[in-house]
Motif scaffolding. Structure first.
Motif, PDB file in Angstrom:
ATOM      1  N   VAL A 188      13.807  -1.408   0.650  1.00 56.29           N
ATOM      2  CA  VAL A 188      12.659  -1.025   1.468  1.00 56.29           C
ATOM      3  C   VAL A 188      11.382  -1.642   0.881  1.00 56.29           C
ATOM      4  CG1 VAL A 188      11.318   0.943   2.343  1.00 56.29           C
ATOM      5  CG2 VAL A 188      13.805   1.130   2.094  1.00 56.29           C
ATOM      6  N   PHE A 189      11.295  -1.621  -0.434  1.00 54.77           N
ATOM      7  CA  PHE A 189      10.150  -2.248  -1.096  1.00 54.77           C
ATOM      8  C   PHE A 189      10.583  -2.784  -2.453  1.00 54.77           C
ATOM      9  CE2 PHE A 189       6.727  -2.220  -4.167  1.00 54.77           C
ATOM     10  CZ  PHE A 189       5.722  -2.907  -3.498  1.00 54.77           C
ATOM     11  N   TYR A 190      10.190  -3.987  -2.764  1.00 54.25           N
ATOM     12  CA  TYR A 190      10.371  -4.510  -4.126  1.00 54.25           C
ATOM     13  C   TYR A 190       9.159  -5.348  -4.462  1.00 54.25           C
ATOM     14  CZ  TYR A 190      12.251  -6.697  -8.309  1.00 54.25           C
ATOM     15  OH  TYR A 190      12.432  -7.107  -9.607  1.00 54.25           O
ATOM     16  N   GLY A 191       8.465  -4.939  -5.451  1.00 51.99           N
ATOM     17  CA  GLY A 191       7.285  -5.692  -5.836  1.00 51.99           C
ATOM     18  C   GLY A 191       6.655  -5.106  -7.068  1.00 51.99           C
ATOM     19  N   THR A 192       5.521  -5.674  -7.410  1.00 55.74           N
ATOM     20  CA  THR A 192       4.859  -5.204  -8.618  1.00 55.74           C
ATOM     21  C   THR A 192       4.166  -3.881  -8.346  1.00 55.74           C
ATOM     22  OG1 THR A 192       2.786  -6.280  -8.116  1.00 55.74           O
ATOM     23  CG2 THR A 192       4.420  -7.586  -9.333  1.00 55.74           C
ATOM     24  N   TYR A 193       3.812  -3.277  -9.400  1.00 58.95           N
ATOM     25  CA  TYR A 193       3.087  -2.021  -9.356  1.00 58.95           C
ATOM     26  C   TYR A 193       1.796  -2.176  -8.535  1.00 58.95           C
ATOM     27  CZ  TYR A 193       0.317   1.670 -11.520  1.00 58.95           C
ATOM     28  OH  TYR A 193      -0.477   2.728 -11.740  1.00 58.95           O
ATOM     29  N   GLU A 194       1.075  -3.273  -8.749  1.00 54.01           N
ATOM     30  CA  GLU A 194      -0.194  -3.494  -8.042  1.00 54.01           C
ATOM     31  C   GLU A 194       0.049  -3.678  -6.546  1.00 54.01           C
ATOM     32  OE1 GLU A 194       0.545  -4.920 -10.954  1.00 54.01           O
ATOM     33  OE2 GLU A 194      -0.926  -3.802 -12.129  1.00 54.01           O
ATOM     34  N   GLU A 195       1.102  -4.428  -6.213  1.00 55.03           N
ATOM     35  CA  GLU A 195       1.418  -4.629  -4.793  1.00 55.03           C
ATOM     36  C   GLU A 195       1.728  -3.297  -4.120  1.00 55.03           C
ATOM     37  OE1 GLU A 195       3.394  -9.096  -5.151  1.00 55.03           O
ATOM     38  OE2 GLU A 195       4.653  -7.306  -5.292  1.00 55.03           O
ATOM     39  N   PHE A 196       2.449  -2.480  -4.839  1.00 54.48           N
ATOM     40  CA  PHE A 196       2.789  -1.163  -4.285  1.00 54.48           C
ATOM     41  C   PHE A 196       1.523  -0.368  -3.977  1.00 54.48           C
ATOM     42  CE2 PHE A 196       3.611   3.364  -4.849  1.00 54.48           C
ATOM     43  CZ  PHE A 196       4.705   3.556  -4.028  1.00 54.48           C
ATOM     44  N   GLN A 245       2.406   7.620  -3.171  1.00 54.41           N
ATOM     45  CA  GLN A 245       1.692   6.438  -3.648  1.00 54.41           C
ATOM     46  C   GLN A 245       0.648   6.843  -4.688  1.00 54.41           C
ATOM     47  OE1 GLN A 245      -0.389   4.315  -0.622  1.00 54.41           O
ATOM     48  NE2 GLN A 245      -0.059   2.342  -1.628  1.00 54.41           N
ATOM     49  N   HIS A 246      -0.005   7.952  -4.405  1.00 51.04           N
ATOM     50  CA  HIS A 246      -1.039   8.435  -5.321  1.00 51.04           C
ATOM     51  C   HIS A 246      -0.460   8.803  -6.691  1.00 51.04           C
ATOM     52  CE1 HIS A 246      -4.442  10.835  -6.719  1.00 51.04           C
ATOM     53  NE2 HIS A 246      -3.528  11.678  -7.133  1.00 51.04           N
ATOM     54  N   VAL A 247       0.658   9.526  -6.671  1.00 51.01           N
ATOM     55  CA  VAL A 247       1.268   9.973  -7.939  1.00 51.01           C
ATOM     56  C   VAL A 247       1.639   8.774  -8.794  1.00 51.01           C
ATOM     57  CG1 VAL A 247       3.327  11.043  -8.952  1.00 51.01           C
ATOM     58  CG2 VAL A 247       2.112  12.186  -7.109  1.00 51.01           C
ATOM     59  N   ILE A 248       2.173   7.750  -8.163  1.00 50.58           N
ATOM     60  CA  ILE A 248       2.581   6.570  -8.923  1.00 50.58           C
ATOM     61  C   ILE A 248       1.357   5.759  -9.354  1.00 50.58           C
ATOM     62  CG2 ILE A 248       3.873   4.405  -8.808  1.00 50.58           C
ATOM     63  CD1 ILE A 248       5.744   5.789  -6.827  1.00 50.58           C
ATOM     64  N   CYS A 249       0.474   5.526  -8.418  1.00 52.01           N
ATOM     65  CA  CYS A 249      -0.619   4.590  -8.693  1.00 52.01           C
ATOM     66  C   CYS A 249      -1.658   5.157  -9.650  1.00 52.01           C
ATOM     67  CB  CYS A 249      -1.269   4.155  -7.395  1.00 52.01           C
ATOM     68  SG  CYS A 249      -0.122   3.213  -6.390  1.00 52.01           S
ATOM     69  N   HIS A 250      -1.779   6.464  -9.695  1.00 57.04           N
ATOM     70  CA  HIS A 250      -2.742   7.042 -10.633  1.00 57.04           C
ATOM     71  C   HIS A 250      -2.099   7.396 -11.953  1.00 57.04           C
ATOM     72  CE1 HIS A 250      -6.305   7.378  -7.980  1.00 57.04           C
ATOM     73  NE2 HIS A 250      -5.352   7.010  -7.134  1.00 57.04           N
ATOM     74  N   ARG A 251      -0.831   7.012 -12.101  1.00 57.26           N
ATOM     75  CA  ARG A 251      -0.115   7.099 -13.378  1.00 57.26           C
ATOM     76  C   ARG A 251      -0.235   8.474 -14.031  1.00 57.26           C
ATOM     77  NH1 ARG A 251       0.848   1.574 -15.559  1.00 57.26           N
ATOM     78  NH2 ARG A 251      -0.003   0.153 -14.045  1.00 57.26           N
ATOM     79  N   HIS A 252      -0.121   9.522 -13.207  1.00 57.15           N
ATOM     80  CA  HIS A 252      -0.202  10.855 -13.795  1.00 57.15           C
ATOM     81  C   HIS A 252       1.014  11.177 -14.634  1.00 57.15           C
ATOM     82  CE1 HIS A 252      -3.753  11.730 -11.690  1.00 57.15           C
ATOM     83  NE2 HIS A 252      -3.208  11.519 -10.520  1.00 57.15           N
TER      84      HIS A 252
END
Lengths: 283, 277
Positions: free
Chosen positions: A220-228, A243-250
């Motif tokens: 469904v998705f494969y890419g870098t952290y930034e792309e995500f 997306q928030h939980v992952i991207c804000h690295r909590h």
């Protein structure tokens, strides 16, 4: 030209006539830290078993370090940590040292006899994982968390170039889990060890992985952290919360809190969002 | 007549010698069988041994020479049934077991019954073992124990975690086949010691007892072997002294060791509870 650690081309796997994995195509490069996520039954463990040669692909190709998996023999370059420690028989009489030493068999020819170099490697990894004091204890008498650390030591004893981990932290307490993920991060950054890790813990992916592979029978998705984090498609597919939980690295809490179910990703969990730190960013 | 006089008899010496070697062999393999939850494979192969012994008697050949290849083929048959037909391991053992017993009874029927000879295979007759069978038993036991030593690390790896063993490049299928063949040899040799009906006891009991007492894999095999040898030696002498069936006496002495092992384990457990913080 550098060779990909893992190269998957048009991989399809069927079981009893049903497609379990469809047309997978991706590659993992040296130093990648890939978080493999997806709902239950999405084929994550099947993919791991295919990468390890435990299952044979119906169609497509798997290359490990540039070689087709059927011809690959250098299994010392791969460390594997299975999903559960439930297979460890409570009365299994082998010591921690004996079990960790089994990881050294991958590089041996018949007869597989362990020597001084192997014993030294075992001692090093036991000390690195802080379990040298357990080395003479029978593995069957250890707690689930301790057994998991023994299996981690077995996976690391050859200083592998690729680590394949299937939910590695499920039996670890929060403090040990943090130390374990820090160890993986150190291996990844300092020794450029590539990591493919199945996890349901979105926070862990956010904190440590460089790439994310979301699997639901197909990619469904494969890419870098930034792309995500900057993909509107991802927001649409996963929802803003995931997306928030992952991207804000909590990450998952380390102060005794448990993982909470994520209503947007069935079968997955996320660390609490941490209202005090970023409540204003939560959609 | 005292113990020393008994030990001077050739048939007692032969029984003690062959019994000791076979005991070590069974104990070492038994540790792997018990930990792999394959304890009942001994029963299945024992029943195949019954069929092959009946065939040997019918053909008037040495049962040992007929049984070794047939029981080896049975062991491989169990593995193939499990791998190729998606049959569970215990069901595959049941199938081979049924074929062995039914085949043996059919052959006995066709031959008009073997009476005493077949009876000795059911319950063992170590005191009647001949010099040639002793030599074959000792040689095969040494070969099997040497093979276990050579494959020790692979066997331990497969016993602990078959999937990870496979993932580290160990040829698990080949190791399982070697292990099946070694077990088949152990079962056939045990036929003379305790008989077809009690073979699994010789494989299982010393291993289970050792598991109560030890903390490492090598120690478990060593203790299991020691218990097995003591049981066989004591069983042979006691059965001779008291005119009891030797196979059943050996098994009962094994059971006494197991009871002592369980009691030791229980006491250790209590002591551990008292000293733990």
């Amino acid at each position: 030209m550098s060779v990909d650690v893992l190269d998957i081309r048009d991989l399809t796997f069927r079981y009893n006539g049903v497609d379990v994995l469809q047309d997978l195509r991706f590659s993992v490069e040296t130093g990648d830290y890939v978080g493999l996520v997806g709902p239950n039954g999405s084929g994550k463990t099947t993919l791991i078993r295919l990468l390890l040669g435990l299952l044979e692909a119906g169609q497509g190709e798997i290359r490990l370090f540039g070689r087709p998996i059927g011809e690959f023999r250098d299994w010392t370059r791969i460390g594997y940590l299975p999903q559960k420690t439930a297979f460890v028989t409570p009365r299994f009489p082998a010591t921690v040292r004996e079990i960790v030493a089994l990881g050294r068999l991958a590089g041996k020819r018949f007869p597989k006899i362990l020597g001084r170099t192997d014993r030294e490697a075992v001692q090093r990894v036991l000390e690195r994982l802080d379990i040298a004091d357990l080395q003479d204890r029978p593995v069957g008498e250890l707690s689930g968390g301790q057994q998991q650390r023994v299996l981690i030591a077995r996976a690391l004893v050859n200083d592998p170039d690729l680590l394949i981990l299937d939910e590695p932290a499920s039996a670890l307490d929060p403090e040990v889990r943090d130390r374990f993920f820090q160890l993986l991060a150190d291996l990844n950054t300092e020794r450029r060890v590539s990591i493919v890790m199945v996890t349901h813990d979105l926070g862990t992916i956010g904190r440590y992985s460089s790439k994310l592979l979301y699997l639901d029978k197909r990619i469904v998705f494969y890419g870098t952290y930034e792309e995500f984090c900057h993909s509107e498609d991802v927001t649409r597919i996963f929802g803003a919360f995931a997306q928030h939980v992952i991207c804000h690295r909590h990450g998952a809490p380390t102060d005794g809190g448990g993982l909470t179910p994520n209503p947007l990703l069935p079968g997955m969990a996320a660390g609490p969002c941490g209202e005090d730190r970023c409540g204003e960013e939560r959609k | 007549m005292n113990w020393m006089e008994w030990l001077s008899f050739g048939f007692v010496q032969r029984a003690l010698l062959a019994g000791s070697f076979i005991a070590v062999l069974c104990a070492v393999l038994g540790v792997f069988l018990v930990l792999r939850r394959l304890s009942l494979i001994g029963d299945g192969l024992a029943h195949a041994t019954f069929g092959s012994a009946a065939l040997a008697l019918w053909l008037q050949w040495n049962p040992l020479y007929v049984s070794v290849p047939i029981v080896m083929a049975s062991a491989l048959g169990i593995l193939k049934l499990t791998e190729k037909t998606r049959m569970y391991g215990d069901a595959a053992i049941g199938v081979v077991s049924a074929v062995g017993i039914a085949g043996g009874v059919l052959i006995a029927g066709l031959a008009g019954g073997f009476n005493v000879d077949l009876f000795s295979f059911l319950f063992g007759s170590i005191l009647t073992i001949g010099p040639l069978d002793v030599a074959v038993s000792v040689i095969l036991s040494v070969v099997v124990v040497a093979a276990v030593s050579l494959f020790y690390q692979e066997l331990l790896s497969v016993t602990f975690d078959e999937e990870s063993a496979r993932a580290s490049g160990i040829r698990v299928g080949a190791i399982n086949q070697v292990f099946g063949l070694l077990t088949a040899v152990a079962v056939v040799l045990s036929m003379k010691v305790v008989g077809v009906l009690l073979i699994s006891a010789l494989l299982i009991l010393p291993a289970v007892t050792a598991l109560q007492l030890t903390r490492s894999f090598r120690a478990t095999m060593a203790v299991a072997a020691a218990i097995a040898v003591l049981s066989v030696l004591a069983g042979i002498l006691v059965s001779f002294a008291l005119d009891l069936p030797s196979g059943a006496t050996i098994v009962f002495i094994n059971i006494l060791f197991l009871a002592a092992g369980l009691a030791f384990r229980r006491r250790e457990g209590r002591a551990g509870e008292k000293t733990s913080p």
